[in-house]
Structure formats: structure tokens, C-alpha cells
Enzyme design. Structure first.
Site, PDB file in Angstrom:
ATOM      1  N   LYS A 172       0.892  -1.124  -0.048  1.00 46.30           N
ATOM      2  CA  LYS A 172       0.015   0.114  -0.086  1.00 46.30           C
ATOM      3  C   LYS A 172       0.878   1.343  -0.055  1.00 46.30           C
ATOM      4  O   LYS A 172       1.449   1.661   1.250  1.00 46.30           O
ATOM      5  CB  LYS A 172      -0.881   0.162   1.270  1.00 46.30           C
ATOM      6  CG  LYS A 172      -2.291   0.688   1.096  1.00 46.30           C
ATOM      7  CD  LYS A 172      -2.242   2.080   0.612  1.00 46.30           C
ATOM      8  CE  LYS A 172      -1.996   3.136   1.626  1.00 46.30           C
ATOM      9  NZ  LYS A 172      -1.646   4.559   1.448  1.00 46.30           N
ATOM     10  N   GLY A 225       6.908   4.955   8.387  1.00 39.38           N
ATOM     11  CA  GLY A 225       5.790   6.077   8.397  1.00 39.38           C
ATOM     12  C   GLY A 225       5.869   6.987   9.655  1.00 39.38           C
ATOM     13  O   GLY A 225       6.812   6.664  10.241  1.00 39.38           O
ATOM     14  N   SER A 226       4.785   7.654   9.970  1.00 35.72           N
ATOM     15  CA  SER A 226       4.806   8.484  11.256  1.00 35.72           C
ATOM     16  C   SER A 226       4.579   7.525  12.607  1.00 35.72           C
ATOM     17  O   SER A 226       4.043   6.453  12.399  1.00 35.72           O
ATOM     18  CB  SER A 226       3.611   9.325  11.262  1.00 35.72           C
ATOM     19  OG  SER A 226       2.402   8.928  11.067  1.00 35.72           O
ATOM     20  N   GLY A 230       1.883   4.457  12.798  1.00 31.70           N
ATOM     21  CA  GLY A 230       2.807   3.105  13.243  1.00 31.70           C
ATOM     22  C   GLY A 230       2.204   2.606  14.461  1.00 31.70           C
ATOM     23  O   GLY A 230       1.882   1.392  14.344  1.00 31.70           O
ATOM     24  N   GLU A 247       9.425   1.145  10.980  1.00 34.98           N
ATOM     25  CA  GLU A 247      10.355   1.787  10.835  1.00 34.98           C
ATOM     26  C   GLU A 247       9.898   3.467  11.045  1.00 34.98           C
ATOM     27  O   GLU A 247       9.095   3.932  10.027  1.00 34.98           O
ATOM     28  CB  GLU A 247      11.026   1.892   9.373  1.00 34.98           C
ATOM     29  CG  GLU A 247      11.551   0.568   9.190  1.00 34.98           C
ATOM     30  CD  GLU A 247      13.147   0.529   9.803  1.00 34.98           C
ATOM     31  OE1 GLU A 247      13.416   1.338  10.554  1.00 34.98           O
ATOM     32  OE2 GLU A 247      13.564  -0.557   9.465  1.00 34.98           O
ATOM     33  N   CYS A 281      13.608  10.478   7.068  1.00 33.72           N
ATOM     34  CA  CYS A 281      13.732  10.149   8.358  1.00 33.72           C
ATOM     35  C   CYS A 281      14.885   9.979   8.993  1.00 33.72           C
ATOM     36  O   CYS A 281      15.006  10.520  10.083  1.00 33.72           O
ATOM     37  CB  CYS A 281      13.053   8.611   8.459  1.00 33.72           C
ATOM     38  SG  CYS A 281      14.038   7.460   7.533  1.00 33.72           S
ATOM     39  N   GLU A 381      10.189  15.974  15.134  1.00 34.97           N
ATOM     40  CA  GLU A 381      10.497  16.102  13.906  1.00 34.97           C
ATOM     41  C   GLU A 381       9.558  16.830  13.140  1.00 34.97           C
ATOM     42  O   GLU A 381       8.660  17.127  12.915  1.00 34.97           O
ATOM     43  CB  GLU A 381      10.212  14.534  13.294  1.00 34.97           C
ATOM     44  CG  GLU A 381      10.884  14.145  12.121  1.00 34.97           C
ATOM     45  CD  GLU A 381      10.221  12.775  11.570  1.00 34.97           C
ATOM     46  OE1 GLU A 381       8.903  12.406  11.779  1.00 34.97           O
ATOM     47  OE2 GLU A 381      11.055  12.070  11.063  1.00 34.97           O
TER      48      GLU A 381
HETATM   49  P1  NAD Z   1       2.102   8.516   7.530  1.00 33.77           P
HETATM   50  O1  NAD Z   1       2.332   7.596   8.683  1.00 33.77           O
HETATM   51  O2  NAD Z   1       1.251   9.512   7.350  1.00 33.77           O
HETATM   52  O3  NAD Z   1       1.939   7.463   6.356  1.00 33.77           O
HETATM   53  C1  NAD Z   1       2.745   6.420   5.972  1.00 33.77           C
HETATM   54  C2  NAD Z   1       2.022   5.248   5.301  1.00 33.77           C
HETATM   55  O4  NAD Z   1       0.915   4.815   6.046  1.00 33.77           O
HETATM   56  C3  NAD Z   1       1.238   6.002   3.919  1.00 33.77           C
HETATM   57  O5  NAD Z   1       1.248   4.982   2.986  1.00 33.77           O
HETATM   58  C4  NAD Z   1      -0.301   6.186   4.560  1.00 33.77           C
HETATM   59  O6  NAD Z   1      -1.210   6.181   3.346  1.00 33.77           O
HETATM   60  C5  NAD Z   1      -0.268   4.965   5.389  1.00 33.77           C
HETATM   61  N1  NAD Z   1      -1.546   5.099   6.289  1.00 33.77           N
HETATM   62  C6  NAD Z   1      -1.819   6.540   6.754  1.00 33.77           C
HETATM   63  N2  NAD Z   1      -2.966   6.082   7.636  1.00 33.77           N
HETATM   64  C7  NAD Z   1      -2.958   4.600   7.845  1.00 33.77           C
HETATM   65  C8  NAD Z   1      -3.797   3.956   8.686  1.00 33.77           C
HETATM   66  N3  NAD Z   1      -4.606   4.343   9.418  1.00 33.77           N
HETATM   67  N4  NAD Z   1      -3.741   2.544   8.638  1.00 33.77           N
HETATM   68  C9  NAD Z   1      -2.682   1.901   7.764  1.00 33.77           C
HETATM   69  N5  NAD Z   1      -1.724   2.781   6.872  1.00 33.77           N
HETATM   70  C10 NAD Z   1      -2.160   4.080   7.102  1.00 33.77           C
HETATM   71  O7  NAD Z   1       3.587   8.969   7.414  1.00 33.77           O
HETATM   72  P2  NAD Z   1       4.164   9.821   6.224  1.00 33.77           P
HETATM   73  O8  NAD Z   1       3.725  11.198   6.523  1.00 33.77           O
HETATM   74  O9  NAD Z   1       3.593   9.419   4.808  1.00 33.77           O
HETATM   75  O10 NAD Z   1       5.617   9.696   6.199  1.00 33.77           O
HETATM   76  C11 NAD Z   1       6.626  10.669   7.027  1.00 33.77           C
HETATM   77  C12 NAD Z   1       6.869   9.777   8.306  1.00 33.77           C
HETATM   78  O11 NAD Z   1       7.510   8.577   7.794  1.00 33.77           O
HETATM   79  C13 NAD Z   1       7.955  10.728   9.110  1.00 33.77           C
HETATM   80  O12 NAD Z   1       7.863  10.625  10.425  1.00 33.77           O
HETATM   81  C14 NAD Z   1       9.240  10.050   8.454  1.00 33.77           C
HETATM   82  O13 NAD Z   1      10.173   9.930   9.609  1.00 33.77           O
HETATM   83  C15 NAD Z   1       8.755   8.462   8.460  1.00 33.77           C
HETATM   84  N6  NAD Z   1       9.852   7.557   7.743  1.00 33.77           N
HETATM   85  C16 NAD Z   1      10.574   6.633   8.386  1.00 33.77           C
HETATM   86  C17 NAD Z   1      11.491   6.166   7.715  1.00 33.77           C
HETATM   87  C18 NAD Z   1      12.498   5.087   8.270  1.00 33.77           C
HETATM   88  O14 NAD Z   1      12.877   4.013   7.512  1.00 33.77           O
HETATM   89  N7  NAD Z   1      12.297   5.051   9.513  1.00 33.77           N
HETATM   90  C19 NAD Z   1      11.583   6.314   6.196  1.00 33.77           C
HETATM   91  C20 NAD Z   1      10.792   7.348   5.620  1.00 33.77           C
HETATM   92  C21 NAD Z   1       9.771   7.908   6.411  1.00 33.77           C
END
Ligand code: NAD
Length: 483
Positions: A172, A225-226, A230, A247, A281, A381
Site C-alpha cells: 500500500k 511512516g509516522s 505506526g 520504521e 527520516c 521531527e
Molecule cells: P504516515 O504515517 O502518514 O503514512 C505512511 C503510510 O501509512 C502511507 O502509505 C499512508 O497512506 C499510510 N497510512 C496512513 N494512515 C494509515 C492507517 N490508519 N492505517 C494504515 N496505513 C495508514 O507517514 P508519512 O507522513 O507518509 O511519512 C512521514 C513519516 O515517515 C515521518 O515521520 C518519517 O520520519 C517516517 N519515515 C521513516 C522512515 C524509516 O525508515 N524510519 C523512512 C521514511 C519515512
């Protein structure tokens, strides 16, 4: 304008609802593509396809999987410019960075092609009457939820080890930027990956993402993601006792000691903070500097930041736009918070002057000096081109500052004294520590993951093989039964 559907069981299919989501160019605000708005129905079909394809993929000779991955690696390199252009338009990142991402994506497949037939177990001595050994087996269907900042790299980072170890995959990708992931799926299909082994359902997080995280047919969830999302994914996984690999975010420090080679450190620190407009990240978004070289380092960083070019990613500047208008607003708000908290703005501190800000999400590379441990700009962040600088006096204070946030993803340490740099490396709570470098070599080979709220589990390197397999111990009694 291109349009992309869901990819399920080897077929491109539109969303059952017929609905689509516009994908915008962050430099202009114009629609560049549409994607299917997948939801629970498409996720269910994708997970079922992945379940059905699982046994044959898991049972095939590892060398066959290795060859498939090697072919995909080669093809990604052959299509590098095409993929990079799409990634740059979609995410806004500079073209050169997008090209580096495509090369890194290819490396993931190349690297895991090399290990697919070397996923070894151990033999355990139990005495003459027994033979005992372990095998590493795939988990089954892996759900991979990918963010918008490095779609191609992060999808490849999870996909390659999952496939190498015999798992099947449902991805996804993020609604804000996912075109390169859909192109990657096309490449895998064209290279002959069997139907159902890889499926992708684009759409919104609260719809397709939530449906995938809570699907009972999933055996591992890999989420990048965030922190907030997470945590929700982890709660959904708990319902079905499904392992998760998280992550999450970061607020990574570069610790600069008084004897560091500043001419060497400053450009690398800047590159660690501002790639992808700071939407990384592992960005080195905090500088902790020993007081006696504070002024010199801050001046060097500010001068270099002022010289960076800002523009549409596709024109290959140093800094592209942020991914969305909402992200730009959030970053500008943080800069105002930093000012109000008493930080000094040495460079940037505003949106790009002279551009149509209704349409482009640009923020100037910003350095906030004289920050302190309690400030929100030092703790949270920001995910934008904003670097904070905090001076310190001794090594204990440096450790306290470095470890004084909720995160623990990466740390850089700069200095000539081997004892001091290693003393710090042992005490910093971060999944990766770099001494006199940062993010060396793209790091496909290096285990990557967080301490604390940066997440848990490891991607990349050989450690990822542990994340994507489970251990089975087999014990055989070889002694003849007594007559
Ligand atoms: P996000 O958590 O908003 O989204 C990440 C993914 O989760 C997207 O595909 C989104 O559609 C999906 N998502 C959103 N709501 C969901 C739900 N309720 N259930 C399941 N999936 C859902 O994060 P973002 O804003 O896209 O990314 C930024 C964040 O990601 C930052 O905090 C960044 O540090 C982190 N990040 C971490 C790494 C790593 O490897 N540690 C790498 C890249 C980004």
C-alpha cells in the site's frame, strides 16, 4: 496524464468503486496522474492472491528467486532515467537525488539476489543420538505500507528481501507519491514474477492502509511512516498476533567535537540535513557542537545553506519543494515556533520569495542557531529543510543532548580523537552511528532501524533476513530403538 490502477494477481484493475485520486506535482500544484482509490475490497482480493501464490513461491528453488531478483535489478538500472523522472515529478525531489534513489532500488534487488540461496540455518549438537538443525522459513503474506518521501527506495527495501526469502507481498503506497512504486510493479511483472506474488493497492491510508493492517490473512506488517500511524498499525496487528516491523521518525544529531575537521564535516552535515528538502527520516536535523568551534561551524553551515539553489525537482536544484501545501505550512509554522522560542535564524526562515506560493510548496533551507534542549524545534521531527544548532561544553552534555529526544534512528560523530568518538558511539542511543561520515554509501548493506520511538526491527543488510523469516528447529532421534 497517466493513470494507474490496482495490480492484483497479475492484472491491472480499477477500484471497485470506480473512484480515483489525483496525484499533484508539488512544484506547480498541477495534476500529473491519477491512481485508483483502493479500499477494503481490493485489499482483500490482493491478500487472497498473495496467499494463493505463496506456497509455489516459497517452494521454488532459491536460485530461481535469486535470478528473478537479479533480472529486476538489471531492469531498474536500464529504466533508471524514466523512474527518476517520475519520482522527481511526483515527490518534488531533485532529479539527481531521484536518480540515486533508482540506483539504490536496483542495489536492493542485486544485494538480496546474492543472498537468496544463502539463507542458512544452524546445526545444534545434542550428542550422538540426535541430529538437530534449524531452517529459516518465510512468514507468508507480507503487508508493506510505504510513505511518500522515498517511494521507490522504501518499496524496494522491503520487497527485495521479502521475495528473496520466499514471502509474497501486498504493497500500500502513499497517496501523495506512489507512481514509481506502480512502475516498479510493472517492471517486476514484465520480468516474469509469478502472478499473485506481488500485488499493489494504491489509495488512502485510512481506507486501503487500515484495511491491510487489519486483514487476518497477513503474516507480517512492514510499516514505514509516522509514529502515530505506526502505533495504530501495531494495535491492528495485535488483534491477529501478527509481527510488525516499524520504521518511524527521527531527529538525528550530528555531534561535532572541538577537534573535528570542520571543512570536511560542514558539507556532509548540510547534505545529511537537507536531502529531499529535509523530508528524510534519517536526516541529520540537529547539530550539537562543542562551544569552542560553535561560531565557526555555524557560519560555515549558514554560508553553504544560503548558496543552495531551490526550485522544481525536475530542474535539478539543490532543494526541491515539500511534498504538499500542508507539509509546507507545518514546516513554516515550526520555523515561527523556533523564532518564538528564541532561536536565531541564520539562513532561510521563510518560503521561497518570488515564486507563486499558491502552487509551489517551497521553503528556503533554514538554520536555527542557539537552540536548546527544551525547544520544540530541537525535540520534534519537522520533516522539512530546517537544521537546529545547539552548543555543548563536554562529552557528557553531548550524550545527554543526543539522547534527549524520543527518537533514536541515526547519529553522526565528528572528531579526530578516536577515544572520544568511540566513547560517544557506545553511549548514543541510535540504530546507526557514523563517525566522520554520515549515511555512507547509501547503506544497502548496513542494518537500519530505530531505537526508542524511531521503531524496531531491522531493514537492509543481512539483518533484514531475520525480519522476513521465522526459525524452525527440527530435532531427529537417530539412535535405533531398543529391541
Ligand atoms: P504516515 O504515517 O502518514 O503514512 C505512511 C503510510 O501509512 C502511507 O502509505 C499512508 O497512506 C499510510 N497510512 C496512513 N494512515 C494509515 C492507517 N490508519 N492505517 C494504515 N496505513 C495508514 O507517514 P508519512 O507522513 O507518509 O511519512 C512521514 C513519516 O515517515 C515521518 O515521520 C518519517 O520520519 C517516517 N519515515 C521513516 C522512515 C524509516 O525508515 N524510519 C523512512 C521514511 C519515512
Amino acid at each position: 496524464m497517466t493513470s494507474y490502477d490496482c495490480f492484483i494477481d497479475g492484472q491491472w484493475i480499477p477500484a471497485i468503486s470506480g473512484q480515483r485520486v489525483d496525484v499533484l506535482d508539488p512544484a506547480t500544484g498541477k495534476t500529473i496522474a491519477t491512481i485508483a482509490r483502493g479500499g477494503a475490497g481490493e485489499i482483500d482480493a490482493a491478500v487472497c492472491a498473495a496467499q494463493l501464490a505463496g506456497p509455489a513461491w516459497a517452494d521454488c528453488a532459491p536460485v530461481m528467486r535469486a535470478r528473478m531478483l537479479a533480472a529486476i535489478a538489471k531492469r531498474i538500472l536500464a529504466e533508471k532515467d524514466h523512474l527518476a523522472r517520475i519520482e522527481s515529478l511526483d515527490t518534488g525531489k531533485p532529479l539527481k537525488q531521484a536518480q540515486a534513489d533508482a540506483v539504490a532500488a536496483s542495489r536492493f534487488f542485486e544485494y538480496y539476489a546474492g543472498v537468496a540461496d544463502k539463507v542458512l540455518g544452524t546445526s545444534i549438537p545434542l550428542g550422538a543420538d540426535y541430529v538437530d538443525f534449524t531452517v529459516r522459513e518465510p512468514l507468508g503474506v507480507t503487508a508493506q505500507i510505504v510513505p511518500w518521501n522515498y517511494p521507490l527506495q522504501i518499496a524496494s527495501r522491503g520487497l527485495a528481501p521479502a521475495l528473496a526469502t520466499g514471502n509474497t507481498v501486498v504493497i500500500k503506497p502513499a497517496e501523495l507519491a506512489c507512481l514509481s512504486v506502480l512502475e516498479l510493479v510493472r517492471i517486476c511483472h514484465e520480468e516474469g514474477l509469478p502472478n499473485g506474488v506481488l500485488n499493489v493497492v494504491p489509495g488512502y491510508g485510512h481506507e486501503a492502509g487500515a484495511a491491510l493492517a487489519s486483514h487476518p490473512g497477513v503474516n507480517l506488517i512492514v510499516f514505514t511512516g509516522s509514529v502515530a500511524t505506526g502505533a495504530g498499525v501495531m494495535r491492528a496487528a495485535a488483534e491477529h498476533i501478527v509481527p510488525v516491523l516499524l520504521e518511524l521518525g527521527g531527529k538525528s544529531p550530528n555531534i561535532v567535537l572541538g577537534d573535528a575537521e570542520l571543512a570536511d564535516a560542514a558539507p556532509t552535515i548540510l547534505r545529511s540535513a537537507f536531502p529531499n528538502s529535509g523530508q528524510t527520516c534519517s536526516a541529520g536535523s540537529r547539530v550539537l557542537v562543542q562551544r569552542r568551534v560553535h561560531r565557526e561551524l555555524a557560519d560555515r553551515l549558514a554560508e553553504a545553506a544560503r548558496a543552495l539553489t531551490v526550485g522544481a525537482g525536475i530542474q535539478d536544484p539543490d532543494i526541491g519543494p515539500l511534498v504538499s501545501a500542508a507539509q509546507r505550512r507545518k514546516v513554516l509554522d515550526y520555523i515561527d515556533i523556533g523564532r518564538a522560542e528564541g532561536a536565531a535564524v541564520l539562513s532561510g526562515g521563510k518560503a521561497l520569495p518570488g515564486t507563486d506560493l499558491e502552487n509551489g510548496n517551497f521553503v528556503m533551507p533554514t538554520i536555527l542557531d542557539n537552540a536548546s534542549a527544551s525547544m520544540r524545534v530541537h525535540q520534534e521531527e519537522i520533516f522539512g529543510p530546517v537544521l537546529t544548532i545547539v552548543p555543548f561544553d563536554d562529552l557528557e552534555e553531548a550524550v545527554a543532548l543526543a539522547n534527549g529526544t524520543d527518537y533514536g534512528l541515526v547519529a553522526g560523530i565528528w572528531g579526530r580523537d578516536v577515544g572520544a568518538t568511540h566513547w560517544l558511539a557506545q553511549r548514543v542511543k541510535a540504530g546507526q552511528v557514523f563517525i566522520n561520515c554520515y549515511g555512507a554509501g547509501g547503506g544497502v548493506e548496513l542494518p537500519f532501524g530505530g531505537y526508542k520511538r524511531s521503531g524496531f526491527g531491522r531493514e537492509k543488510g543481512l539483518d533484514a533476513l531475520l525480519s522476513y523469516t521465522q526459525v524452525k528447529n527440527i530435532c531427529v532421534r537417530v539412535a535405533l530403538p531398543r529391541a
